[in-house]
Design a protein around this motif. Structure first.
Motif, short mmCIF file in Angstrom:
data_model
loop_
_atom_site.label_atom_id
_atom_site.label_comp_id
_atom_site.label_asym_id
_atom_site.label_seq_id
_atom_site.Cartn_x
_atom_site.Cartn_y
_atom_site.Cartn_z
N ALA A 1 0.83 -1.21 0.00
CA ALA A 1 0.00 0.00 0.00
C ALA A 1 0.86 1.26 0.00
O ALA A 1 0.59 2.20 -0.75
CB ALA A 1 -0.93 0.00 1.21
N LEU B 1 1.52 3.92 -3.33
CA LEU B 1 0.80 5.17 -3.09
C LEU B 1 1.44 6.29 -3.91
O LEU B 1 2.65 6.49 -3.86
CB LEU B 1 0.85 5.52 -1.60
CG LEU B 1 0.03 6.69 -1.12
CD1 LEU B 1 -1.46 6.41 -1.31
CD2 LEU B 1 0.31 6.95 0.35
N ILE C 1 -1.51 12.28 -1.89
CA ILE C 1 -1.52 12.41 -0.43
C ILE C 1 -1.99 13.82 -0.06
O ILE C 1 -1.47 14.81 -0.57
CB ILE C 1 -0.12 12.14 0.16
CG1 ILE C 1 0.28 10.70 -0.12
CG2 ILE C 1 -0.10 12.42 1.65
CD1 ILE C 1 1.69 10.36 0.29
N HIS D 1 -6.43 5.17 0.42
CA HIS D 1 -5.07 4.66 0.59
C HIS D 1 -4.28 5.44 1.63
O HIS D 1 -3.26 4.97 2.11
CB HIS D 1 -4.34 4.64 -0.75
CG HIS D 1 -4.95 3.69 -1.73
ND1 HIS D 1 -5.24 2.39 -1.42
CD2 HIS D 1 -5.38 3.85 -3.00
CE1 HIS D 1 -5.78 1.78 -2.45
NE2 HIS D 1 -5.89 2.66 -3.44
N GLN D 2 -4.76 6.61 1.99
CA GLN D 2 -4.07 7.40 3.01
C GLN D 2 -4.30 6.83 4.41
O GLN D 2 -3.58 7.18 5.35
CB GLN D 2 -4.53 8.85 2.93
CG GLN D 2 -4.11 9.47 1.59
CD GLN D 2 -4.52 10.91 1.47
OE1 GLN D 2 -4.19 11.71 2.33
NE2 GLN D 2 -5.23 11.23 0.41
#
Length: 186
Positions: A56, A60, A65, A127-128
Motif C-alpha cells: 500500500a 501510493l 496524499i 489509501h491514506q
C-alpha cells in the motif's frame, strides 16, 4: 444452470480450504510459530499485514496524499491520547494504566474497518488510511510503551535514564515488521 453447473468449480474452494487447514498449522509450526491460533496471529502480524502495508505504501502516489487529512487524523489521535492520559491520571490511575487506556482510545482499527469504509465513501482518501495507521504504530504506541516501561521500572525501585528507555523502545519499534515495511515501502 442446474446444480451440476458448479461441479468441480464449487468443490475447489472447499478442497483448498481443507488443504490450508491441514498445511498451514504444520507449516507455521515448522517456521517457529507454536500453535494454530498463536501461529495464525503471528503470521498475520509478522507476514501478511506488513506485506499489505508495504504494498500500500510503495504503490501510493505521492501527489494523491493530502497533508491536511493526514495531519487532521494525526492531531485527532494525539489529542485523544493526551486527553485520556490526563483524565485517567486525574482518576488517580497508575501511569501504565493511563497509557493503556490512551492507546485503547486512540488506536482505531484503521485498516480493517476504516479502509473499506473510505474505499466506498471517500475513495481519494482510502489509501491514506495506511499512513494514518503508521502514525499510530510508529509514534503513539511507542510513546505509550515508554510511559508503561518508565512506570514499571519506577515501581520496581530501579533507576533508569529516560533517554536510554526511549532509545531502547525506539530500537524495538524500528525492528517491528509493520514499521519496517512502512519504511521500506516509503
Amino acid at each position: 444452470g442446474g446444480a451440476g453447473q458448479y461441479g468441480l468449480r464449487g468443490s475447489v474452494p472447499r478442497v483448498g480450504v481443507a488443504r490450508e487447514d491441514y498445511t498451514m498449522p504444520h507449516g507455521l509450526r515448522v517456521r517457529g510459530f507454536n500453535n494454530t491460533k498463536a501461529g495464525l496471529g503471528q503470521f498475520v502480524g509478522k507476514v501478511a499485514l506488513p506485506a499489505l502495508l508495504f504494498k500500500a505504501i510503495s504503490t501510493l502516489e505521492l501527489g494523491s496524499i493530502d497533508p491536511a487529512f493526514i495531519a487532521g487524523v494525526g492531531l485527532c489521535k494525539a489529542t485523544a491520547f493526551v486527553l485520556v492520559l490526563i483524565l485517567a491520571k486525574l482518576m488517580r490511575r497508575s501511569l501504565s494504566e493511563c497509557a493503556i487506556w490512551a492507546v485503547f482510545v486512540s488506536n482505531s482499527n484503521d485498516i480493517a474497518l476504516g479502509y473499506p469504509v473510505f474505499l466506498t465513501l471517500y475513495p481519494p482518501f482510502a489509501h491514506q488510511i495506511f499512513i494514518t495507521a503508521s502514525l499510530q504504530i510508529g509514534l503513539i504506541n511507542p510513546l505509550a510503551i515508554i510511559l508503561m516501561e518508565y512506570d514499571a521500572t519506577r515501581r520496581r525501585g530501579r533507576a533508569i535514564s529516560t533517554v536510554d528507555l526511549a532509545l531502547r523502545v525506539g530500537w524495538q519499534t524500528l525492528r517491528n515488521p509493520l514499521v519496517l515495511m512502512v519504511l521500506a515501502g516509503a
